[in-house]
Every structure is written in C-alpha cells, then in structure tokens.
Design a protein around this motif. Structure first.
Motif, short mmCIF file in Angstrom:
data_model
loop_
_atom_site.label_atom_id
_atom_site.label_comp_id
_atom_site.label_asym_id
_atom_site.label_seq_id
_atom_site.Cartn_x
_atom_site.Cartn_y
_atom_site.Cartn_z
N LEU A 88 0.55 -1.45 -0.49
CA LEU A 88 0.26 0.06 -0.20
C LEU A 88 0.54 1.86 -0.18
N ALA A 89 1.95 0.66 1.02
CA ALA A 89 2.53 2.55 0.70
C ALA A 89 4.48 1.83 -0.04
N ARG A 102 -1.39 8.58 4.45
CA ARG A 102 -0.59 8.37 3.09
C ARG A 102 -1.66 6.97 2.85
N MET A 103 -2.19 5.71 3.18
CA MET A 103 -3.03 5.28 2.37
C MET A 103 -3.92 5.52 1.02
N ASP A 104 -4.07 5.60 0.23
CA ASP A 104 -4.74 6.13 -1.03
C ASP A 104 -6.55 5.72 -0.49
N ARG A 105 -7.34 7.16 -0.67
CA ARG A 105 -7.98 7.29 -0.18
C ARG A 105 -9.48 6.71 -1.38
N THR A 106 -8.98 6.15 -2.60
CA THR A 106 -9.92 5.71 -2.91
C THR A 106 -10.28 3.91 -2.96
N LEU A 107 -9.19 3.57 -2.21
CA LEU A 107 -8.58 2.34 -1.98
C LEU A 107 -9.30 2.16 -0.92
N LYS A 146 -12.04 3.81 0.74
CA LYS A 146 -13.38 4.29 0.48
C LYS A 146 -14.48 2.62 0.26
N GLN A 147 -13.27 1.99 -1.12
CA GLN A 147 -13.48 0.83 -1.16
C GLN A 147 -14.79 -0.39 -0.35
#
Length: 444
Positions: free
Chosen positions: A77-78, A397-402, A404-405
């Motif tokens: 994820l990072a 850091r974590m992707d916001r789209t992921l 929310k999904q």
C-alpha cells in the motif's frame, strides 16, 4: 493458492476470539472492581464504540485492501516508503506479548486440569499459597508455558480455514454457553443484588481522572488493535463481506463478554463478602475461595477456567498467526514448520517471564520483573504506538479511493458514514492515543 475464511461468521468468531482474552475476562473485572464499578463499565462501552471500533475497521480496511499479511500489506500500500515498520512493529509486539501471555495461559491450563480432577477446592486449600506454588515452581511454570504453546501451534499449523476457524467455531460458542451458565448461577446467590448494583449502576462520584484513562486504555486494547493482528486476519477475507458490520459485530461481542464477566464475578464476590478491589489476584485467588463456598463449586470453577482457557487460546492463535504468515509470505517454507519454529522461539523467549516468580524473582528491569517489564512494554508503549502509527497511515498515506471501496463493499452505508469514520481516525483517534500514551508514561 492463498487461504481464506470459509464464511463471514467464521471470520467474525475468529476475530472476536483474537480480541476476547486476558483483557476481557481477567483484566476487565479487576480493573472495574478497582475503579468504581458501573461508571467504569459505562465509560468502557463508550470508548470501545468511539475509539476501538474505528481502529478495528481501519485494520480490516488495510488488510483486505492489500490482501497481504501485516508486513507485506504496508509494503504494497506504500511501496518504497518506511510505513512497513508498522507491520514489523506488530510482529515484534505480538512476539513479546505471546512470550508472557503463554505463561499466564500455562497457569490457567494447569488450574483447569487440576479443577477437572477436583484438586483445587477443599477445606484445607490456601488459595493464595496454591497460586504461589503454581507460579513460583520453575518446573510447573515452564511446563505449563510449554504445553500451552504446543496446543496453540498445533491449531495454527493447520491453517486459517482448517485450524483457526474450526477451533474458533467450537471455542467461541462454548465460551458464551459456559458464561451464561455461570451468570445464571451467580445472580441467584443471596446478596447477589449488591454485586449487580456495584457493576451495573454507575456512580460517577467514585470515578477518578485516572479511572477514566484506565477505561479508555481498557477499551483501546480490548479489540486486539495496534499489532496488525486484524490486518493479517482480514487479508484472508473475501470482498462481499462488510467490514464496518464485521467490526461492529466483534466490538459488540467483546462488550457482551465483558458484561458477562462482570455478571458472573461481582455477584459471587459480594455474596461471599469478598473485596472487588482485590486486583489481579481476583481470578486465581478470590474466585476459587468463593466457588468453594457454593454447592457444586468445583464444577462451576471448572466451567469458568475452561471458558477462560478458550479465550486465551483464541487470542494466542492470532499472535502466532501474524508471525507465521510474515515468514511464509516471503519464503517457500511449510506453514507447519514455521509455526513450530515460531512456537519454539516464543517458548525460549518466554522462559524468563515464566521464572519471574521464582528463580528470576530478584532480577529487575527498571524495578520490574521480566514478566511485569514485558507487560509494561507491550501495554503502555508498543500497543499505543502501533495504534498511533495506524491512524497516521490512514490519515496521511493510504489511498483514499481504496479506503472508500473497502469500507463500502458488502453494505449500503452512505458516504457520510465513511467520512465520519475517516475524520475520527484522522483527528480524534490520534489525539486520544497521545493522551493515553503520555498518561501511561506518567507525563500527564
């Protein structure tokens, strides 16, 4: 092919098993007894729902979002960053925790075997002396420590579906059944009403600032968050399962077990004129003395010890799993071999803790025995540190789209529910963790 949970209920029971352990059945009753009873319980519930639940959802989101165990999840994820330290932190923390957790598991295992053979309750038993003999005899303490780990390794070596999930599906329902039987007996004693009043009727005049922070800390650690255990567990989860509802189910089960623990213990304590403020000895010394005064006391003591043993085992599975999966994810090693080697290393590392009441009683680390120093390191430094890192990872850091999904799969919750969770994790949780952390170190 990567292993998966066979069902949503299997995942929830296993996750609840990971969370429900020493904290809910041993620590919660004596902390409640020492901090005012009902007011402490009410605050514990509030903090569990406001702080613990969002953290649990976070670990679920990270784990299933990456579909990797703890260390690999943060690397995926990072990539190319230092965030993987959270995974390594969790593995190290679980290792230290299990090294002394299994010592207590050994005590309970020995008590359980003795109780099944009718060897605990008698007119001549000195329960304080009995506890001192079990914890203070090097051979007994190390043997219990070893046997507990052997049984845990056997289950984990079978894998997620065939090992941990199958064991949890048996142990967790039995835990609830045994608890309900104990509660049904406990509340019928003469004088039980005083115990129920102490536990269920909040009296905030007895609550101190320190007690409020203890309630926060208890709720904070009650859900097994902070060491990426739930990251690893949720990585085996399919996409059609709702993470918020699963986390809510685990949280409610944890609160329910804490409720049952209080209902089973405090009426007994008050009925027989014992002190609820006894502290850590409440389970091993006070309760056997109380059960000794009731008809079929040995039977009810055996039930209580067995349910306690089940809870400790299901928590131990999760700690051993995070270590086992961290190695098997990187090397083409047999899960069985890795589980046994991990168990052996934990056993060796836990020997000093097992000897803390005997051979190494005078060996101190910052004024504490090895057992107490390990407990302090895990509970007051590593767990809050891991939770803080987790909150920062989500907020920064974590992707916001992921995110929310993963939050939205398997449910019809509004985007407002997602935003509420995200803002709690971004602002409220880090601030709360810092306050608890500073308090635990005696800074505030």
């Amino acid at each position: 092919m990567r292993d998966h949970w066979s069902s949503r209920i299997g995942f929830i029971l296993s996750s609840a098993g990971a969370a429900i352990g020493l904290g809910a059945i041993w620590k919660f009753p004596y902390m409640t007894g020492m901090n005012g009873g009902g007011a402490f319980f009410l605050l514990f519930i509030a903090f569990t729902l406001i702080i613990g639940l969002p953290l649990l959802i976070t670990e679920f989101v990270i784990g299933r979002g990456a579909q990797k165990e703890a260390v690999s999840a943060f690397k995926k994820l990072a990539p190319g960053s230092g965030w993987s330290i959270i995974g390594y932190w969790g593995v190290a923390g679980s290792f230290i925790l299990l090294s002394f957790y299994s010592v207590v598991g050994g005590w309970v295992l020995i008590y359980s075997m003795m109780s099944l053979f009718g060897s605990i309750i008698s007119d001549n038993t000195n329960y304080e002396q009995l506890f001192g003999t079990i914890t203070g005899n090097p051979l007994i303490a190390i043997s219990g420590h070893a046997l507990f780990l052997i049984l845990a390794v056997i289950i984990v070596s079978f894998g997620i579906k065939e090992g941990i999930e199958k064991a949890s599906k048996v142990m967790m329902p039995l835990l609830f059944i045994f608890f309900i039987i104990l509660v049904a007996r406990s509340v019928t004693f003469e004088g039980a009403a005083e115990g129920l009043k102490f536990f269920l009727q909040p009296d905030f005049s007895k609550m101190t600032a320190e007690g409020i922070l203890y309630a926060l800390g208890q709720s904070f650690f009650a859900l097994a968050v902070g060491f990426s255990v739930m990251v690893t567990y949720s990585s085996y989860l399919k996409k059609d399962v709702s993470l918020p509802f699963s986390a809510a189910s685990v949280s409610i089960m944890n609160i329910f077990v804490s409720l049952l623990a209080g209902l089973a213990i405090f009426p007994v304590v008050f009925s027989f004129g014992l002190e609820p403020t006894e502290g850590p000895g409440l389970l091993f010394m006070v309760l056997p003395a109380a059960f000794a005064q009731m008809p079929l006391g040995e039977v009810f003591l055996s039930l209580f010890l067995l349910l306690f043993l089940f809870a400790i085992f299901t928590s131990a599975f999760s700690m051993l799993e995070i270590m086992t999966s961290a190695v098997t994810a990187r090397k083409n090693y047999s899960r069985t071999k890795v589980a046994w080697v991990s168990g052996l290393i934990v056993f060796i590392a836990g020997i000093p803790a097992a000897l803390s009441s005997s051979t190494l009683a005078n060996f101190k680390i910052f004024g504490k025995t090895v057992f107490d120093a390990s407990d302090f390191l895990v509970s007051n430094i590593m767990l809050p540190g891991g939770c803080l890192l987790m909150a920062l990872f989500v907020g920064i850091r974590m992707d916001r789209t992921l995110m929310k999904q993963e939050f939205s799969y398997g449910n019809n919750l509004s985007s407002g529910a997602y935003q509420l969770w995200f803002q709690i994790m971004r602002w409220l949780v880090p601030l709360t963790i810092v306050i608890v952390f500073l308090n635990s170190l005696g800074i505030i």
